[in-house]
Scaffold this motif. Structure first.
Motif, PDB file in Angstrom:
ATOM      1  N   LEU A  22       2.779  17.288 -11.939  1.00  0.00           N
ATOM      2  CA  LEU A  22       2.886  18.662 -11.440  1.00  0.00           C
ATOM      3  C   LEU A  22       4.118  19.344 -12.024  1.00  0.00           C
ATOM      4  N   ALA A  23       5.246  18.637 -12.081  1.00  0.00           N
ATOM      5  CA  ALA A  23       6.478  19.206 -12.639  1.00  0.00           C
ATOM      6  C   ALA A  23       6.282  19.549 -14.106  1.00  0.00           C
ATOM      7  N   LYS A  24       5.591  18.662 -14.856  1.00  0.00           N
ATOM      8  CA  LYS A  24       5.321  18.943 -16.268  1.00  0.00           C
ATOM      9  C   LYS A  24       4.411  20.152 -16.417  1.00  0.00           C
ATOM     10  N   ALA A  25       3.396  20.251 -15.554  1.00  0.00           N
ATOM     11  CA  ALA A  25       2.483  21.396 -15.606  1.00  0.00           C
ATOM     12  C   ALA A  25       3.218  22.694 -15.277  1.00  0.00           C
ATOM     13  N   ASP A  75       3.753  25.798 -17.712  1.00  0.00           N
ATOM     14  CA  ASP A  75       3.367  27.157 -17.308  1.00  0.00           C
ATOM     15  C   ASP A  75       4.547  28.117 -17.405  1.00  0.00           C
ATOM     16  N   VAL A  76       5.723  27.648 -16.975  1.00  0.00           N
ATOM     17  CA  VAL A  76       6.921  28.494 -17.057  1.00  0.00           C
ATOM     18  C   VAL A  76       7.249  28.782 -18.510  1.00  0.00           C
ATOM     19  N   SER A  77       7.148  27.775 -19.350  1.00  0.00           N
ATOM     20  CA  SER A  77       7.423  27.956 -20.770  1.00  0.00           C
ATOM     21  C   SER A  77       6.432  28.945 -21.383  1.00  0.00           C
ATOM     22  N   ASP A  78       5.148  28.775 -21.036  1.00  0.00           N
ATOM     23  CA  ASP A  78       4.134  29.709 -21.539  1.00  0.00           C
ATOM     24  C   ASP A  78       4.399  31.119 -21.024  1.00  0.00           C
ATOM     25  N   GLY A  79       4.784  31.218 -19.764  1.00  0.00           N
ATOM     26  CA  GLY A  79       5.102  32.528 -19.184  1.00  0.00           C
ATOM     27  C   GLY A  79       6.311  33.150 -19.856  1.00  0.00           C
ATOM     28  N   ALA A  80       7.319  32.326 -20.155  1.00  0.00           N
ATOM     29  CA  ALA A  80       8.517  32.831 -20.827  1.00  0.00           C
ATOM     30  C   ALA A  80       8.178  33.298 -22.235  1.00  0.00           C
ATOM     31  N   ASP A  81       7.329  32.516 -22.920  1.00  0.00           N
ATOM     32  CA  ASP A  81       6.904  32.926 -24.263  1.00  0.00           C
ATOM     33  C   ASP A  81       6.134  34.238 -24.202  1.00  0.00           C
ATOM     34  N   ASP A  82       5.261  34.364 -23.217  1.00  0.00           N
ATOM     35  CA  ASP A  82       4.494  35.601 -23.045  1.00  0.00           C
ATOM     36  C   ASP A  82       5.430  36.767 -22.739  1.00  0.00           C
ATOM     37  N   ALA A  83       6.404  36.530 -21.877  1.00  0.00           N
ATOM     38  CA  ALA A  83       7.373  37.586 -21.535  1.00  0.00           C
ATOM     39  C   ALA A  83       8.186  37.975 -22.764  1.00  0.00           C
ATOM     40  N   ARG A  84       8.591  36.972 -23.558  1.00  0.00           N
ATOM     41  CA  ARG A  84       9.336  37.272 -24.786  1.00  0.00           C
ATOM     42  C   ARG A  84       8.505  38.108 -25.747  1.00  0.00           C
ATOM     43  N   SER A  85       7.246  37.749 -25.926  1.00  0.00           N
ATOM     44  CA  SER A  85       6.400  38.504 -26.861  1.00  0.00           C
ATOM     45  C   SER A  85       6.154  39.915 -26.340  1.00  0.00           C
ATOM     46  N   ARG A  86       5.958  40.059 -25.025  1.00  0.00           N
ATOM     47  CA  ARG A  86       5.781  41.406 -24.460  1.00  0.00           C
ATOM     48  C   ARG A  86       7.051  42.229 -24.628  1.00  0.00           C
ATOM     49  N   PHE A  87       8.206  41.612 -24.371  1.00  0.00           N
ATOM     50  CA  PHE A  87       9.473  42.316 -24.521  1.00  0.00           C
ATOM     51  C   PHE A  87       9.676  42.721 -25.974  1.00  0.00           C
ATOM     52  N   SER A 142       0.830  -1.199   0.000  1.00  0.00           N
ATOM     53  CA  SER A 142       0.000   0.000   0.000  1.00  0.00           C
ATOM     54  C   SER A 142       0.868   1.255   0.000  1.00  0.00           C
ATOM     55  N   ILE A 143       1.933   1.229   0.802  1.00  0.00           N
ATOM     56  CA  ILE A 143       2.844   2.379   0.868  1.00  0.00           C
ATOM     57  C   ILE A 143       3.567   2.537  -0.465  1.00  0.00           C
ATOM     58  N   GLU A 144       4.013   1.411  -1.048  1.00  0.00           N
ATOM     59  CA  GLU A 144       4.682   1.475  -2.347  1.00  0.00           C
ATOM     60  C   GLU A 144       3.738   2.005  -3.419  1.00  0.00           C
ATOM     61  N   ASP A 145       2.472   1.593  -3.382  1.00  0.00           N
ATOM     62  CA  ASP A 145       1.480   2.103  -4.330  1.00  0.00           C
ATOM     63  C   ASP A 145       1.272   3.608  -4.130  1.00  0.00           C
ATOM     64  N   GLN A 146       1.209   4.025  -2.873  1.00  0.00           N
ATOM     65  CA  GLN A 146       1.032   5.458  -2.591  1.00  0.00           C
ATOM     66  C   GLN A 146       2.252   6.253  -3.050  1.00  0.00           C
ATOM     67  N   ILE A 147       3.441   5.687  -2.838  1.00  0.00           N
ATOM     68  CA  ILE A 147       4.669   6.359  -3.282  1.00  0.00           C
ATOM     69  C   ILE A 147       4.668   6.466  -4.807  1.00  0.00           C
ATOM     70  N   ALA A 148       4.291   5.385  -5.487  1.00  0.00           N
ATOM     71  CA  ALA A 148       4.238   5.411  -6.952  1.00  0.00           C
ATOM     72  C   ALA A 148       3.222   6.449  -7.418  1.00  0.00           C
ATOM     73  N   GLU A 149       2.074   6.501  -6.761  1.00  0.00           N
ATOM     74  CA  GLU A 149       1.049   7.484  -7.115  1.00  0.00           C
ATOM     75  C   GLU A 149       1.567   8.907  -6.865  1.00  0.00           C
ATOM     76  N   LEU A 150       2.257   9.098  -5.749  1.00  0.00           N
ATOM     77  CA  LEU A 150       2.841  10.417  -5.459  1.00  0.00           C
ATOM     78  C   LEU A 150       3.880  10.794  -6.509  1.00  0.00           C
ATOM     79  N   ARG A 151       4.696   9.821  -6.920  1.00  0.00           N
ATOM     80  CA  ARG A 151       5.690  10.100  -7.966  1.00  0.00           C
ATOM     81  C   ARG A 151       5.006  10.534  -9.259  1.00  0.00           C
ATOM     82  N   ASP A 152       3.929   9.819  -9.617  1.00  0.00           N
ATOM     83  CA  ASP A 152       3.183  10.189 -10.826  1.00  0.00           C
ATOM     84  C   ASP A 152       2.599  11.588 -10.701  1.00  0.00           C
ATOM     85  N   GLN A 153       2.044  11.897  -9.541  1.00  0.00           N
ATOM     86  CA  GLN A 153       1.468  13.222  -9.323  1.00  0.00           C
ATOM     87  C   GLN A 153       2.538  14.310  -9.349  1.00  0.00           C
ATOM     88  N   ILE A 154       3.689  14.027  -8.742  1.00  0.00           N
ATOM     89  CA  ILE A 154       4.800  14.995  -8.746  1.00  0.00           C
ATOM     90  C   ILE A 154       5.300  15.201 -10.174  1.00  0.00           C
TER      91      ILE A 154
END
Length: 125
Positions: free
Chosen positions: A35-38, A42-54, A20-32
């Motif tokens: 989240l890291a991809k999101a 978001d950072v990439s979109d923000g950078a693109d927006d900043a570049r276009s504004r600049f 159960s703990i290993e399953d929860q850890i695997a689920e947490l890894r997937d969620q992390i």
């Protein structure tokens, strides 16, 4: 010591808990990971927006500089025209004064004397 049912139960419960703990850890890894991809997206979109504004800001700055240069050139040309006009008027006034002095020397001498008396009176006060 007790063996049998209680010890096997502990092993099974521990094993199930570990899974159960290993399953929860695997689920947490997937969620992390998700989240890291999101966050990266978001950072990439923000950078693109900043570049276009600049880029837009830079274009406006370049346009403003070009307009300022054009206005400065117009101002310089206008100043040169005014200077030429004033120089011409100064030459004309000098010619007119010399002609007046030549044509009316006594009146000029009287005007100069009068101006001298006025200046002297002002300076005495």
């Amino acid at each position: 010591m007790s063996s049998g049912m209680f010890s096997r139960g502990k092993d099974r419960t521990t094993s199930e808990t570990a899974e159960s703990i290993e399953d929860q850890i695997a689920e947490l890894r997937d969620q992390i990971s998700a989240l890291a991809k999101a966050v990266a997206r978001d950072v990439s979109d923000g950078a693109d927006d900043a570049r276009s504004r600049f880029s837009a800001f830079r274009k406006r700055a370049v346009d403003a500089r070009d307009d300022a240069e054009a206005n400065l050139e117009e101002l310089i040309a206008s100043g040169e025209e005014i200077l030429a006009e004033l120089s011409e008027k100064y030459r004309d006034a000098g010619r007119e004064m010399r002609r007046t002095v030549r044509d009316h020397p006594l009146a000029t001498l009287g005007a100069a004397a009068l101006a001298g008396f006025v200046i002297a009176a002002i300076l005495r006060r």
